[in-house]
Design a protein around this motif. Structure first.
Motif: not given
Length: 381
Positions: A269, A273, A278-283, A311
């Motif tokens: 992940l 990014a 734009e890192t998907d911190w939620v995932q 997140a």
């Protein structure tokens, strides 16, 4: 002189001697002597069958080493029964050696050293330089490890998780001396992946490739650390990222999740990014939740607190951090980061300075010291 060929042949040659009845420690010594002889002789007279040559020379060295009066008769019998030079059997003993070197009776440091010698084909001097210890110290460590596993029979399947842990320890040593241990760990894990079809072996290989892909961007020209968010992503090795991601996806599709696959998913992940923002911190938080379920590791929970801070905001990250033991390594550094993001530079500067005093290495200490100094210069006087 093809050193890679020598290192690739080492475990299979050792396996041949052990199958012929040689004690592991004596066989390993004999193989090392054969490798030295190969380095001397092959440039001028390369053999047609490198493996057969090494087996023949190593077996003779083993016989020569059996000098005691009590063993004289056995040595004569073995010499008389010495197989004629020729093509060596094609059996692959690499997997057996992995499990032998990762035997539970060995300490982690001994298991790593023995793996690098017996499976990796490195010399004692190379391993000592990589670990920044005297060659004599490393020789003693390897000798003790060989004595410990001498006579051990692997009649039951070995513990894959122990082997993977040893390889992960090798990878985390990174680079020092004249051996790139991160690259060596990737090479050995590739060999293990060929020898055994296991999703966690694939997960570890993917994790190594994804982490190693960022190596060129981790340090500045002056040797200082560059945090992930500030790294030049154009310097990341996209070929390694593509390979690692592909290996991970195939492993995850088997629906046998393990800790290395989950760690690799976090690394993927980050690699996916285009920018830090734009890192998907939620995932990433979700994957850390999976990791916490799999390992119950406080280090995982510490990393999860960082991800929660990204997140859900720094206050949420600080709340997650408050539930953890403050004596955890890097706990203070994480607190400093979260306090800075929460708009409290005074507390952050103090914590960065405290974290620097506890840093496990010089590079990390210098980085944390600079962080504290940066915030202190911004304070009104």
């Amino acid at each position: 002189m093809d050193e890679t060929l020598l290192r690739d042949l080492t475990p299979s040659v050792l396996g041949v001697l052990v199958r012929r009845g040689a004690d592991f420690a004596a066989a390993e010594d004999a193989v090392q002597e054969a490798l030295v002889e190969a380095v001397r002789a092959w440039p001028e007279d390369p053999p047609r069958d490198p493996k057969g040559w090494l087996v023949t020379v190593a077996w003779r060295r083993f016989l020569d080493a059996t000098r005691s009066e009590a063993a004289r008769r056995r040595r004569e019998d073995a010499a008389a029964a010495e197989p004629a030079p020729g093509p060596a059997p094609a059996a692959d003993d690499t997997l057996r050696l992995y499990f032998l070197c990762a035997h539970p009776s060995l300490t982690p440091s001994s298991a790593v050293a023995l793996t690098l010698r017996a499976v990796g084909g490195l010399t004692t001097r190379q391993i000592a330089r990589a670990y920044l210890v005297p060659e004599a110290t490393m020789a003693q460590r390897i000798s003790r490890a060989k004595r410990t596993v001498s006579g051990v029979r692997l009649d039951t399947p070995g513990d894959v998780s122990t082997v993977l842990r040893v390889l992960y320890l090798v990878f985390n040593e990174g680079y020092s001396g004249d051996v790139d241990l991160a690259a060596e760990a990737i090479r050995l894990t590739r060999r293990l992946a060929v020898a055994i079809d296991h999703p966690e072996v694939a997960g570890l290989l993917a994790l190594m490739l994804l982490h190693h892909a960022r190596r060129a961007a981790r340090t500045a020209a002056d040797g200082s650390l560059v945090p992930l968010a500030e790294q030049d992503r154009g310097c990341w090795d996209r070929r390694a990222i593509t390979e690692g991601t592909g290996i991970l996806q195939a492993a995850l599709a088997r629906d046998r999740l393990g800790e290395y696959q989950a760690q690799a998913a976090v690394a993927a992940l980050h690699a996916d990014a285009p920018t830090a923002a734009e890192t998907d911190w939620v995932q990433i938080v979700e994957w850390y939740d999976e990791l916490a379920r799999l390992t119950d590791s406080p280090v995982v929970l510490l990393n999860r607190a960082v991800a929660v801070g990204e997140a859900d905001g720094p206050r949420a990250g600080l709340a997650a951090l408050a539930a953890l033991d403050a004596s955890l390594p890097r706990h203070t550094a994480v607190a400093a980061h979260l306090h800075e993001r929460d708009g409290d530079p005074v507390t952050a500067a103090r914590l960065y300075a405290e974290a620097a005093a506890k840093a496990p290495n010089l590079a990390e200490r210098d980085h944390l010291t600079r962080q504290a100094a940066r915030l202190n210069t911004l304070r009104p006087r």
